[in-house]
Design a protein around this motif. Structure first.
Motif, mmCIF file in Angstrom:
data_model
loop_
_atom_site.group_PDB
_atom_site.id
_atom_site.type_symbol
_atom_site.label_atom_id
_atom_site.label_comp_id
_atom_site.label_asym_id
_atom_site.label_seq_id
_atom_site.Cartn_x
_atom_site.Cartn_y
_atom_site.Cartn_z
ATOM 1 N N LEU A 45 41.307 40.172 37.116
ATOM 2 C CA LEU A 45 40.659 40.606 35.886
ATOM 3 C C LEU A 45 41.627 40.678 34.717
ATOM 4 O O LEU A 45 41.317 40.216 33.617
ATOM 5 N N SER A 46 42.810 41.245 34.934
ATOM 6 C CA SER A 46 43.753 41.395 33.829
ATOM 7 C C SER A 46 44.229 40.046 33.313
ATOM 8 O O SER A 46 44.421 39.862 32.107
ATOM 9 N N ASP A 49 41.313 38.160 31.484
ATOM 10 C CA ASP A 49 41.079 38.862 30.219
ATOM 11 C C ASP A 49 42.173 38.525 29.212
ATOM 12 O O ASP A 49 41.900 38.370 28.014
ATOM 13 N N TYR A 62 29.424 37.545 32.421
ATOM 14 C CA TYR A 62 29.985 38.122 33.635
ATOM 15 C C TYR A 62 31.264 37.371 33.981
ATOM 16 O O TYR A 62 31.511 36.264 33.479
ATOM 17 N N CYS A 65 35.987 37.300 39.556
ATOM 18 C CA CYS A 65 37.450 37.204 39.591
ATOM 19 C C CYS A 65 37.967 37.201 41.024
ATOM 20 O O CYS A 65 37.236 37.511 41.966
ATOM 21 N N VAL A 72 32.599 41.606 37.528
ATOM 22 C CA VAL A 72 32.412 42.537 36.422
ATOM 23 C C VAL A 72 31.324 42.011 35.493
ATOM 24 O O VAL A 72 31.013 40.818 35.462
ATOM 25 N N GLU A 74 29.604 42.034 31.350
ATOM 26 C CA GLU A 74 30.105 41.648 30.038
ATOM 27 C C GLU A 74 31.060 42.684 29.461
ATOM 28 O O GLU A 74 31.990 42.352 28.725
ATOM 29 N N LYS A 76 33.193 44.353 31.167
ATOM 30 C CA LYS A 76 34.323 44.407 32.107
ATOM 31 C C LYS A 76 34.229 45.596 33.066
ATOM 32 O O LYS A 76 35.222 46.073 33.596
ATOM 33 N N THR A 111 42.020 45.831 39.081
ATOM 34 C CA THR A 111 42.177 45.685 37.631
ATOM 35 C C THR A 111 43.553 45.206 37.188
ATOM 36 O O THR A 111 43.694 44.743 36.054
#
Length: 254
Positions: A45-46, A49, A62, A65, A72, A74, A76, A111
């Motif tokens: 995710l990180s 993003d 969405y 990941c 996740v 929209e 997150k 995360t």
């Protein structure tokens, strides 16, 4: 409503290039027509993003990941995740071939991501700072969803995965070029999309998945998906159709 899902590296974003603006404009057109769009990636995710912040006009509905381990919405917010049982994670990290490797490795939680502090002359290949952790710290981390390694070759990645699966059949190696992501076996892009549909209760009239490499193959086969012209021959053989870009796939199926 239709649902589109694209692999990121090598598919939506050409290798070592920015995301084409034409792909972003096609996504906006797709969403304006009332359809859902998301990215289905091996990245945590990180990291995804970090990439998406470069494109303020891009707003996925969405993200799937870690090869399907973390999903996740929209905003997150985590909808569902698959984390390693503590004993399995510790056993994996204690395996001699893992503990003695000189390949760069990352530990990913739901995360965040961390670089394992081991002697290596090879970079992981990510232009993003990562905090280093020791094996002892990694063994005690909560909510770990993925252990990633950059091998010298695809063949080494395949051999590493085979040896790990001999000891831990519940761990799968999602291989993308010479990178291998170790996840629980239910963490793949095909099943990640199926869990997304289950948790959101979305009922699309069709699912349009597009990817370019080995870790995309199960989803391409299951959803009768697509690939891009730069993909390997085995992906083109498996795909329903081959498109110049993700944007082309979206606009032709809108």
């Amino acid at each position: 409503m239709k649902l589109a899902a694209t692999d990121f590296d090598g598919t939506f974003c050409p290798i070592q290039q920015p995301v084409p603006q034409s792909n972003i404009e096609a996504v906006k057109t797709w969403q304006a027509a009332g359809h859902k769009f998301g990215i289905c990636t091996g990245r945590g995710l990180s990291l995804i993003d970090f990439e998406l912040k470069k494109y303020p006009d891009l707003h996925p509905d969405y993200l799937v990941c870690n090869n399907g381990a973390v999903i996740v919405n929209e905003q997150k917010e985590i909808l569902t995740s698959l984390t390693f049982p503590r004993e399995m994670l510790q056993g994996l990290l204690d395996m001699p071939l893992i503990h003695a490797t000189k390949n760069p490795m990352r530990i990913l939680t739901e995360t965040d991501m961390y670089l394992l502090d081991i002697p290596t002359v090879t970079e992981f290949g990510l232009n993003i700072p990562m905090e280093k952790v020791t094996f002892a710290q990694a063994r005690e981390m909560p909510k770990v969803v993925q252990v990633s390694m950059r091998c010298a070759t695809v063949e080494e990645a395949q051999a590493m995965t085979a040896k790990i699966r001999e000891k831990y059949p519940d761990i799968i190696g999602n291989i993308n070029r010479n990178y291998v992501d170790l996840n629980l076996k239910e963490a793949n892009k095909r099943d990640g999309l199926r869990r997304l549909l289950a948790v959101t209760k979305w009922q699309p009239e069709d699912v349009f998945f597009i990817g370019d490499d080995q870790n995309d193959l199960p989803a391409v086969e299951y959803f009768r998906g697509y690939t891009v012209e730069t993909a390997q021959p085995f992906m083109k053989e498996a795909a329903r159709a081959v498109y110049p870009s993700v944007g082309d796939m979206l606009l032709r199926n809108i």
